[in-house]
Each structure stands twice: as structure tokens, then as C-alpha cells.
Design a protein around this motif. Structure first.
Motif, PDB file in Angstrom:
ATOM      1  N   ASN A 127       0.843  -1.202   0.000  1.00  0.00           N
ATOM      2  CA  ASN A 127       0.000   0.000   0.000  1.00  0.00           C
ATOM      3  C   ASN A 127       0.876   1.250   0.000  1.00  0.00           C
ATOM      4  O   ASN A 127       2.065   1.187   0.351  1.00  0.00           O
ATOM      5  CB  ASN A 127      -0.874   0.015   1.258  1.00  0.00           C
ATOM      6  CG  ASN A 127      -0.040   0.137   2.525  1.00  0.00           C
ATOM      7  OD1 ASN A 127       0.821  -0.710   2.773  1.00  0.00           O
ATOM      8  ND2 ASN A 127      -0.259   1.158   3.314  1.00  0.00           N
ATOM      9  N   HIS A 178      -5.417   2.823   3.790  1.00  0.00           N
ATOM     10  CA  HIS A 178      -5.745   1.624   4.561  1.00  0.00           C
ATOM     11  C   HIS A 178      -4.655   1.273   5.592  1.00  0.00           C
ATOM     12  O   HIS A 178      -4.269   0.115   5.728  1.00  0.00           O
ATOM     13  CB  HIS A 178      -5.959   0.435   3.599  1.00  0.00           C
ATOM     14  CG  HIS A 178      -6.875  -0.603   4.173  1.00  0.00           C
ATOM     15  ND1 HIS A 178      -8.224  -0.616   3.942  1.00  0.00           N
ATOM     16  CD2 HIS A 178      -6.643  -1.646   5.008  1.00  0.00           C
ATOM     17  CE1 HIS A 178      -8.772  -1.622   4.584  1.00  0.00           C
ATOM     18  NE2 HIS A 178      -7.834  -2.262   5.254  1.00  0.00           N
ATOM     19  N   CYS A 179      -4.137   2.271   6.274  1.00  0.00           N
ATOM     20  CA  CYS A 179      -3.018   1.973   7.189  1.00  0.00           C
ATOM     21  C   CYS A 179      -2.975   2.889   8.401  1.00  0.00           C
ATOM     22  O   CYS A 179      -1.967   2.954   9.087  1.00  0.00           O
ATOM     23  CB  CYS A 179      -1.695   2.058   6.425  1.00  0.00           C
ATOM     24  SG  CYS A 179      -1.388   3.671   5.685  1.00  0.00           S
ATOM     25  N   MET A 193      -6.647  -1.926  10.204  1.00  0.00           N
ATOM     26  CA  MET A 193      -6.326  -1.788   8.771  1.00  0.00           C
ATOM     27  C   MET A 193      -4.976  -2.440   8.478  1.00  0.00           C
ATOM     28  O   MET A 193      -4.809  -3.133   7.468  1.00  0.00           O
ATOM     29  CB  MET A 193      -6.266  -0.312   8.386  1.00  0.00           C
ATOM     30  CG  MET A 193      -7.575   0.404   8.558  1.00  0.00           C
ATOM     31  SD  MET A 193      -7.339   2.171   8.261  1.00  0.00           S
ATOM     32  CE  MET A 193      -8.995   2.753   8.549  1.00  0.00           C
ATOM     33  N   GLU A 200      -5.410  -6.066   8.421  1.00  0.00           N
ATOM     34  CA  GLU A 200      -5.994  -6.534   7.148  1.00  0.00           C
ATOM     35  C   GLU A 200      -4.953  -6.550   6.038  1.00  0.00           C
ATOM     36  O   GLU A 200      -4.920  -7.463   5.211  1.00  0.00           O
ATOM     37  CB  GLU A 200      -7.191  -5.653   6.769  1.00  0.00           C
ATOM     38  CG  GLU A 200      -8.404  -5.938   7.643  1.00  0.00           C
ATOM     39  CD  GLU A 200      -9.599  -5.024   7.374  1.00  0.00           C
ATOM     40  OE1 GLU A 200     -10.615  -5.180   8.080  1.00  0.00           O
ATOM     41  OE2 GLU A 200      -9.519  -4.157   6.492  1.00  0.00           O
ATOM     42  N   ALA A 244      -7.650   2.671  -2.476  1.00  0.00           N
ATOM     43  CA  ALA A 244      -8.731   3.411  -1.806  1.00  0.00           C
ATOM     44  C   ALA A 244     -10.070   3.155  -2.499  1.00  0.00           C
ATOM     45  O   ALA A 244     -11.117   3.140  -1.858  1.00  0.00           O
ATOM     46  CB  ALA A 244      -8.418   4.907  -1.813  1.00  0.00           C
ATOM     47  N   ASN A 293     -11.024  -2.984  -3.122  1.00  0.00           N
ATOM     48  CA  ASN A 293     -10.727  -3.596  -1.832  1.00  0.00           C
ATOM     49  C   ASN A 293      -9.372  -4.301  -1.888  1.00  0.00           C
ATOM     50  O   ASN A 293      -8.668  -4.246  -2.896  1.00  0.00           O
ATOM     51  CB  ASN A 293     -11.851  -4.525  -1.382  1.00  0.00           C
ATOM     52  CG  ASN A 293     -12.079  -5.622  -2.401  1.00  0.00           C
ATOM     53  OD1 ASN A 293     -11.122  -6.112  -3.013  1.00  0.00           O
ATOM     54  ND2 ASN A 293     -13.324  -6.007  -2.605  1.00  0.00           N
ATOM     55  N   LEU A 294      -9.038  -4.980  -0.813  1.00  0.00           N
ATOM     56  CA  LEU A 294      -7.685  -5.546  -0.710  1.00  0.00           C
ATOM     57  C   LEU A 294      -7.426  -6.658  -1.730  1.00  0.00           C
ATOM     58  O   LEU A 294      -6.269  -7.026  -1.959  1.00  0.00           O
ATOM     59  CB  LEU A 294      -7.442  -6.066   0.716  1.00  0.00           C
ATOM     60  CG  LEU A 294      -7.381  -4.966   1.785  1.00  0.00           C
ATOM     61  CD1 LEU A 294      -7.498  -5.564   3.172  1.00  0.00           C
ATOM     62  CD2 LEU A 294      -6.092  -4.164   1.674  1.00  0.00           C
TER      63      LEU A 294
END
Ligand code: SIN
Length: 319
Positions: free
Chosen positions: A19, A24-25, A30, A33, A272, A275-276
């Protein structure tokens, strides 16, 4: 099947994908994940000495494959992220992002990191465009030289890298490389968002801070990011690795960043917006791209960008 493993600062990673800081961190769950995703590692939200709430909202906007943000470094503070990374069994593989808001913050941040025993990599953000009244250090070369001196005095050789803003003039690439080549950096991350862009919906700005000005991310900035990675790969000492960031949406994009010299890449806007699972999708697409050219490893094509010759036709161009 092609191997995606790569190295950054002598540390081994199963793929070049992670990332971008800020995506997401920001909180423990997060980062948990990300740890359990197909990302090769994670980088934390850029931490300041103290927790910050960031800029007033709305401060983030998606438009097609692009984004505009003026987050203003909302983060939980350095102690929070240090606690997280130090309990991680893979701590040596992780990247802690920090932002000194003043030059005096540099030794204070380093003292905290040192005292915690952290032995992962550190990314020092010299390029946030979103703090009112604070110009981007990466655009003020005298300041940048001064910051680098203090950074060098504060951090162990080979433990840190810097995140740079995009540059647009060849002379600026030369000047920045000339400053950075004096120091034992582990890596350079190029590029942060393109600062102070503007998007309009109907007749209104789409984000509130700075009268709507913010950092542009997403597919539109990829050519700028590629040019920056390429320019620094040509100019930096060979022991300074490069992380490529900016506008990656698929495996072909990652292939191009590696051709330009990146050892790893970071996903921002695309992560963003999706999804992952995007890590696995891009990993598969990168495999396919490497198969297409019969590359078995990243090192076979890293930095091997080919230049079109005068009067050459562009073969098989599809984009
Ligand atoms: C922000 O928090 O404003 C984004 C961070 C950055 O662009 O460095």
C-alpha cells in the motif's frame, strides 16, 4: 511461472506490491488486514510526533480513476505506530512512515524509534502538500539539504528512505539527486501526489481545505511518476533502491515501473477505490505481463527500459 520476489534495501519480499502510506493503514485493524492480504508488506500512515486530526472534511474525493485529497496528515502519533510495528513478527520487513513537521522533530522522532528497538525500514515524508503554511520540503532545495543533514545525523545508515514530490524539470532531478547521493539512503519513494490540484463538481470545489486544492492521485499521474522513477534510477547511487508510486491500476503499470527501475511499488488511489483483493488481481496481471515477454524474474527487466530509435514505428501499441 514467473517469480515476483524482489528486494528493498537488502530485505526480501515475495512481490513488489504494498500500500501507499495513507491508504488503509491509519489504524491497527487496517494494518492487520493488510498483513493478511496478498500485499508483500505494508507501510504505516505517516506519523507525526503527536496525534493529529488532520484537515476539516470533506478532504478526499474520487473521480473516475483519480482522487484529490487534502487529508492534512491525520494520524495516531508515532507511539501508536511504533507499538504496532514492534509487536509484528515480521517487523524487519515493515516500513514505518514519519513526517517531521519541523526540522526539530527529526531527532525527536529518531529518539523514539531508537528507544523502541524498531529494526524495520523508515520512510521520511518530505512531500506532503496538504499542511497549511508548510511548503513541501522536497521543493525547497536549501531546506531539503538542511533536512538531509539532520536526518543523516539522526538515523542509522541504510535504515531510511525519503518520499519525494513529483519533479517536472530535468535540472531539478539533477539537483535532488546531487543532495541525496551524499547520504546512505536505503531507498527513495517517488512520487507523492501532484500537489495543489483542483477538481470541480458542478460549480463547486470538491474538497474543503485550501479552497479546494489538494494532492492529485490516480491513473492520470502515472506518466509523471514513471518519469520520476526513471530519472532517479539514472541519477541515484546504485545502492539507493526506488519505490515507485503514482497511478498504478493494473499489472501492466507495475511492469512499467519496474522497467523504469523500481524495486517495489505502492498502490494508492486504486486501493482506496477497490478492496484488498486488488493485490491478488495485480499480482496475477504482473505474472501475465512477465510471461508475455518471457521474463522469469523481476531482476531480468528491472531498469531495462528500451528507448525508441529515430524513425522507429511503435510496435503493437495498444494504449
Ligand atoms: C495527507 O495526509 O495530507 C497526505 C499525506 C501526504 O500526501 O504526504
Amino acid at each position: 511461472m514467473a517469480q515476483l520476489n524482489t528486494q528493498l534495501a537488502g530485505r526480501h519480499y515475495i512481490s513488489p506490491l504494498m500500500n501507499a502510506s495513507g491508504i488503509h493503514c491509519g489504524l491497527d485493524y487496517m494494518l492487520d488486514e493488510l498483513t493478511h492480504s496478498k500485499a508483500a508488506t505494508y507501510i504505516t500512515k505517516s506519523a507525526t510526533l503527536q496525534k493529529r486530526l488532520g484537515n476539516p472534511e470533506p478532504r478526499y474525493y474520487n473521480y473516475k480513476q483519480n482522487s484529490l485529497n487534502s487529508m492534512g496528515l491525520p494520524n495516531e502519533g508515532i507511539d501508536y505506530y511504533l507499538k504496532y510495528v514492534n509487536q509484528d513478527p515480521q517487523t524487519a520487513q515493515r516500513i514505518l512512515s514519519i513526517t517531521p513537521l519541523t526540522i526539530e522533530d527529526i531527532p525527536l522522532l529518531s529518539k523514539k524509534i531508537d528507544a523502541s528497538g524498531y529494526d524495520g525500514l523508515i520512510e521520511i515524508n518530505l512531500s506532503c502538500p496538504n499542511i497549511l503554511g508548510k511548503p513541501q520540503i522536497g521543493y525547497d532545495f536549501d531546506q531539503m539539504a538542511h533536512y538531509m543533514k539532520v536526518i543523516d545525523q539522526s538515523f542509522y545508515p541504510g535504515s531510511y528512505g525519503v518520499k519525494l514530490p513529483p519533479y517536472f524539470d530535468l535540472v531539478h532531478f539533477d539537483m535532488v539527486a546531487q543532495i541525496l547521493n551524499q547520504y546512505p539512503l536505503a531507498f527513495v519513494n517517488s512520487i507523492n501526489s501532484v500537489g495543489n490540484a483542483l477538481m470541480i463538481h458542478e460549480q463547486q470545489t470538491v474538497i474543503f481545505p485550501k479552497n479546494g486544492h489538494g494532492g492529485l492521485g490516480g491513473a492520470t499521474i502515472k506518466p509523471i511518476a514513471l518519469a520520476n522513477v526513471h530519472a532517479f534510477y539514472q541519477r541515484l547511487n546504485k545502492n539507493i533502491d526506488i519505490i515507485g508510486t503514482g497511478g498504478i491500476t493494473n499489472g501492466r503499470d507495475v511492469f512499467e515501473f519496474i522497467l523504469c527501475g523500481a524495486s517495489m511499488v505502492q498502490l494508492g488511489t486504486v486501493l482506496a477505490q477497490k478492496n484488498l483483493d486488488i493485490f491478488e488481481q495485480i499480482e496475477n496481471e504482473l505474472h501475465a505481463e512477465m510471461d508475455k515477454y518471457d521474463y522469469k524474474t523481476i531482476s531480468e527487466f528491472k531498469g531495462k527500459l528500451q528507448y525508441i530509435q529515430e524513425n522507429d514505428a511503435i510496435s503493437g501499441a495498444s494504449h
